[in-house]
Design an enzyme around this catalytic site. Structure first.
Site, PDB file in Angstrom:
ATOM      1  N   GLY A  55       1.055  -1.162   0.015  1.00  0.00           N
ATOM      2  CA  GLY A  55      -0.003  -0.009   0.016  1.00  0.00           C
ATOM      3  C   GLY A  55       0.824   1.347  -0.141  1.00  0.00           C
ATOM      4  O   GLY A  55       1.968   1.251   1.085  1.00  0.00           O
TER       5      GLY A  55
ATOM      6  N   ARG B 182       1.020  -4.978  -5.406  1.00  0.00           N
ATOM      7  CA  ARG B 182       1.238  -6.210  -4.452  1.00  0.00           C
ATOM      8  C   ARG B 182       1.442  -7.454  -5.435  1.00  0.00           C
ATOM      9  O   ARG B 182       0.675  -7.434  -6.243  1.00  0.00           O
ATOM     10  CB  ARG B 182      -0.086  -6.416  -3.586  1.00  0.00           C
ATOM     11  CG  ARG B 182      -0.419  -5.305  -2.713  1.00  0.00           C
ATOM     12  CD  ARG B 182      -1.504  -5.616  -1.684  1.00  0.00           C
ATOM     13  NE  ARG B 182      -2.136  -4.467  -0.897  1.00  0.00           N
ATOM     14  CZ  ARG B 182      -1.630  -3.913   0.175  1.00  0.00           C
ATOM     15  NH1 ARG B 182      -0.532  -4.150   0.692  1.00  0.00           N
ATOM     16  NH2 ARG B 182      -2.194  -2.977   0.601  1.00  0.00           N
TER      17      ARG B 182
ATOM     18  N   ASP C 282       4.883  -4.526   6.158  1.00  0.00           N
ATOM     19  CA  ASP C 282       5.021  -5.823   6.615  1.00  0.00           C
ATOM     20  C   ASP C 282       5.335  -6.859   5.407  1.00  0.00           C
ATOM     21  O   ASP C 282       6.120  -7.866   5.368  1.00  0.00           O
ATOM     22  CB  ASP C 282       3.654  -6.203   7.269  1.00  0.00           C
ATOM     23  CG  ASP C 282       3.769  -7.545   7.910  1.00  0.00           C
ATOM     24  OD1 ASP C 282       4.291  -7.940   9.033  1.00  0.00           O
ATOM     25  OD2 ASP C 282       3.091  -8.485   7.436  1.00  0.00           O
TER      26      ASP C 282
ATOM     27  N   THR D 133       4.247   2.579   5.663  1.00  0.00           N
ATOM     28  CA  THR D 133       3.005   2.114   5.709  1.00  0.00           C
ATOM     29  C   THR D 133       2.002   3.187   6.575  1.00  0.00           C
ATOM     30  O   THR D 133       2.454   3.431   7.565  1.00  0.00           O
ATOM     31  CB  THR D 133       2.869   0.740   6.182  1.00  0.00           C
ATOM     32  OG1 THR D 133       1.369   0.763   6.424  1.00  0.00           O
ATOM     33  CG2 THR D 133       3.631   0.681   7.424  1.00  0.00           C
TER      34      THR D 133
ATOM     35  N   ARG E 172      -5.249  -2.395   8.764  1.00  0.00           N
ATOM     36  CA  ARG E 172      -4.996  -3.797   8.399  1.00  0.00           C
ATOM     37  C   ARG E 172      -5.054  -4.518   9.815  1.00  0.00           C
ATOM     38  O   ARG E 172      -6.339  -4.458  10.363  1.00  0.00           O
ATOM     39  CB  ARG E 172      -3.316  -4.145   8.351  1.00  0.00           C
ATOM     40  CG  ARG E 172      -3.303  -5.053   7.336  1.00  0.00           C
ATOM     41  CD  ARG E 172      -2.124  -5.084   6.530  1.00  0.00           C
ATOM     42  NE  ARG E 172      -0.700  -5.093   7.557  1.00  0.00           N
ATOM     43  CZ  ARG E 172       0.120  -6.188   7.920  1.00  0.00           C
ATOM     44  NH1 ARG E 172      -0.249  -7.041   7.273  1.00  0.00           N
ATOM     45  NH2 ARG E 172       0.957  -5.828   8.558  1.00  0.00           N
TER      46      ARG E 172
ATOM     47  N   ASN F  88     -25.925  14.637  22.724  1.00  0.00           N
ATOM     48  CA  ASN F  88     -26.993  14.311  21.651  1.00  0.00           C
ATOM     49  C   ASN F  88     -26.365  14.002  20.464  1.00  0.00           C
ATOM     50  O   ASN F  88     -27.044  13.598  19.335  1.00  0.00           O
ATOM     51  CB  ASN F  88     -28.016  15.540  21.582  1.00  0.00           C
ATOM     52  CG  ASN F  88     -27.121  16.861  20.807  1.00  0.00           C
ATOM     53  OD1 ASN F  88     -25.746  16.783  20.566  1.00  0.00           O
ATOM     54  ND2 ASN F  88     -27.785  17.853  20.522  1.00  0.00           N
TER      55      ASN F  88
ATOM     56  N   GLN G  76      -7.552   7.872   2.822  1.00  0.00           N
ATOM     57  CA  GLN G  76      -6.715   7.834   4.135  1.00  0.00           C
ATOM     58  C   GLN G  76      -5.217   7.782   3.552  1.00  0.00           C
ATOM     59  O   GLN G  76      -4.122   7.940   4.286  1.00  0.00           O
ATOM     60  CB  GLN G  76      -6.700   6.740   5.165  1.00  0.00           C
ATOM     61  CG  GLN G  76      -8.179   6.975   5.744  1.00  0.00           C
ATOM     62  CD  GLN G  76      -8.688   5.738   6.391  1.00  0.00           C
ATOM     63  OE1 GLN G  76      -8.595   5.588   7.920  1.00  0.00           O
ATOM     64  NE2 GLN G  76      -9.229   4.788   5.479  1.00  0.00           N
TER      65      GLN G  76
HETATM   66  O1  F6P Z   1      -1.519  -1.434   4.622  1.00  0.00           O
HETATM   67  C1  F6P Z   1      -1.954  -0.137   4.385  1.00  0.00           C
HETATM   68  C2  F6P Z   1      -3.557  -0.493   3.737  1.00  0.00           C
HETATM   69  O2  F6P Z   1      -4.209   0.807   3.666  1.00  0.00           O
HETATM   70  C3  F6P Z   1      -4.169  -1.025   5.270  1.00  0.00           C
HETATM   71  O3  F6P Z   1      -4.512   0.086   6.146  1.00  0.00           O
HETATM   72  C4  F6P Z   1      -5.562  -1.605   4.504  1.00  0.00           C
HETATM   73  O4  F6P Z   1      -6.204  -2.596   5.130  1.00  0.00           O
HETATM   74  C5  F6P Z   1      -4.877  -2.013   3.293  1.00  0.00           C
HETATM   75  O5  F6P Z   1      -3.760  -1.506   2.861  1.00  0.00           O
HETATM   76  C6  F6P Z   1      -5.817  -1.957   2.102  1.00  0.00           C
HETATM   77  O6  F6P Z   1      -5.020  -2.524   0.964  1.00  0.00           O
HETATM   78  P1  F6P Z   1      -5.621  -2.355  -0.482  1.00  0.00           P
HETATM   79  O7  F6P Z   1      -5.142  -1.137  -1.144  1.00  0.00           O
HETATM   80  O8  F6P Z   1      -4.850  -3.329  -1.465  1.00  0.00           O
HETATM   81  O9  F6P Z   1      -7.333  -2.369  -0.796  1.00  0.00           O
END
Ligand code: F6P
Length: 327
Positions: free
Chosen positions: A15, A76, A107, A130, A176, A219, A259
């Site tokens: 990522g 990936r 990782d 990350t 993650r 509230n 994010q």
């Molecule tokens: O490891 C970074 C991250 O954004 C995690 O927070 C999230 O679970 C994952 O990658 C999402 O992966 P992808 O972009 O392959 O959907």
């Protein structure tokens, strides 16, 4: 030294994270200023397998310190998990004259790097990039601070509409398997509760936090839900809430991949710059298969095995702060 390092390959994998470009820039400039040639490997391990590799000059990394994402792309790569893929990658490394690798990622990236280093005796230095901040041995990973600020700003905005409509907002946050982003964003944005994988949270606790119990005058509420804290994420929590409390007006916001975007914060740019330079320094010091970390603002070398396998803990005082501040 067994052999001199004349040329390094640098890649980003897994990522993407804001600040990766600042790290690529620092690696490139530190290497060149030490007389080491730099080859950029595109799309992580995939580029190594496909020989998608290009030499970088200092000009190639101009004007990127402020840019999110990664100019050398990320992916990936399933093929690299197979021995045949790693063999191809090694053959291309030799063909390109690359003596060592700088792997910027998390990782998954380091798991691949460690295996490759063992199989082919390749020196690899990892740079933690990350948003999850889930690597052991470093106080921060590149991209974490930016993502944290992004989430905080999003929650600030949701707060306006939550208050106006007197609603409960369940906000799903990435991470993650780790709750660092969720817990820290919850503290920073003054959320009423945080649901994270490291701590079991039951419905009654959330109910109490959102106003039924401790403060009846509330509230509206915001609950941050880590994406994997509960099967089904924020949607599942919303379902539970709606069933238990149909009187609440509940809405779900999944922040998703926004994010991971945006211009890196100053902290991330500085961290990435220091780590990039440290990665080259580590190679010059004959370090092998370590991740660059930062502890108490000092650069440290962390064995890749430890970075991957040891578990980084949530700080007890932060979890306590969340409980104290949400009343
Ligand atoms: O490891 C970074 C991250 O954004 C995690 O927070 C999230 O679970 C994952 O990658 C999402 O992966 P992808 O972009 O392959 O959907």
């Amino acid at each position: 030294m067994e052999y001199k390092i004349n040329c390094i390959g640098v890649f980003t994998s897994g990522g993407d994270a804001p600040g990766m470009n600042a790290a690529i820039r620092a690696v490139t400039r530190a290497a060149i200023s030490n007389g080491i040639k730099v080859k950029a490997i595109y799309r992580g391990y995939k580029g190594l397998i496909d020989d998608d590799i290009r030499e970088f000059t200092t000009q190639d990394v101009s004007g990127i310190v402020q840019r999110g994402g990664t100019i050398i792309k990320s992916a990936r790569c399933m093929e690299f998990k197979m021995p045949e893929g790693r063999k191809l990658a090694y053959e291309n490394m030799v063909k390109e004259g690359i003596d060592a690798l700088i792997a910027i990622g998390g990782d998954g990236t380091f798991t691949g790097a460690r295996l490759f280093a063992q199989e082919y005796n390749v020196p690899i230095i990892g740079i933690p990039g990350t948003i999850d901040n889930d690597l052991w041995g470093t106080d921060a990973t590149i991209g974490y601070d930016t993502a944290l600020n992004t989430i905080m700003h999003c929650v600030d905005m949701l707060r306006d509409t939550a208050t106006s409509h007197e609603r409960v907002f369940l906000v799903e946050v990435m991470g993650r398997d780790a709750g660092f982003l969720t817990l820290n964003a919850a503290i920073a944005a003054g959320a009423e509760a945080a649901i994270i994988p490291e701590r079991a949270t039951i419905l009654e606790q959330i109910e109490e936090a959102i106003g039924q119990g401790r403060r009846k005058s509330k509230n509206s509420s915001i609950v941050l839900v880590q994406e994997h804290a509960i099967d089904g994420g924020a949607q599942a929590v919303a379902k539970m809430m709606e069933e238990a409390h149909p009187e609440y007006s509940t809405r779900v916001t999944i922040l998703g991949h926004l994010q991971r975007g945006g211009s890196p914060t100053a902290n991330d740019r500085i961290l990435a710059s220091r780590m990039g330079i440290a990665a080259i320094q580590a190679l010059l010091e004959e370090q092998r298969n370590v991740m660059i970390g930062v502890q108490n603002d000092a650069i440290v070398y962390v064995p890749l095995t430890k970075a991957i396998h040891e578990k980084k803990d949530i700080k007890a005082d932060k979890w306590a702060a969340m409980q104290i501040l949400s009343i």
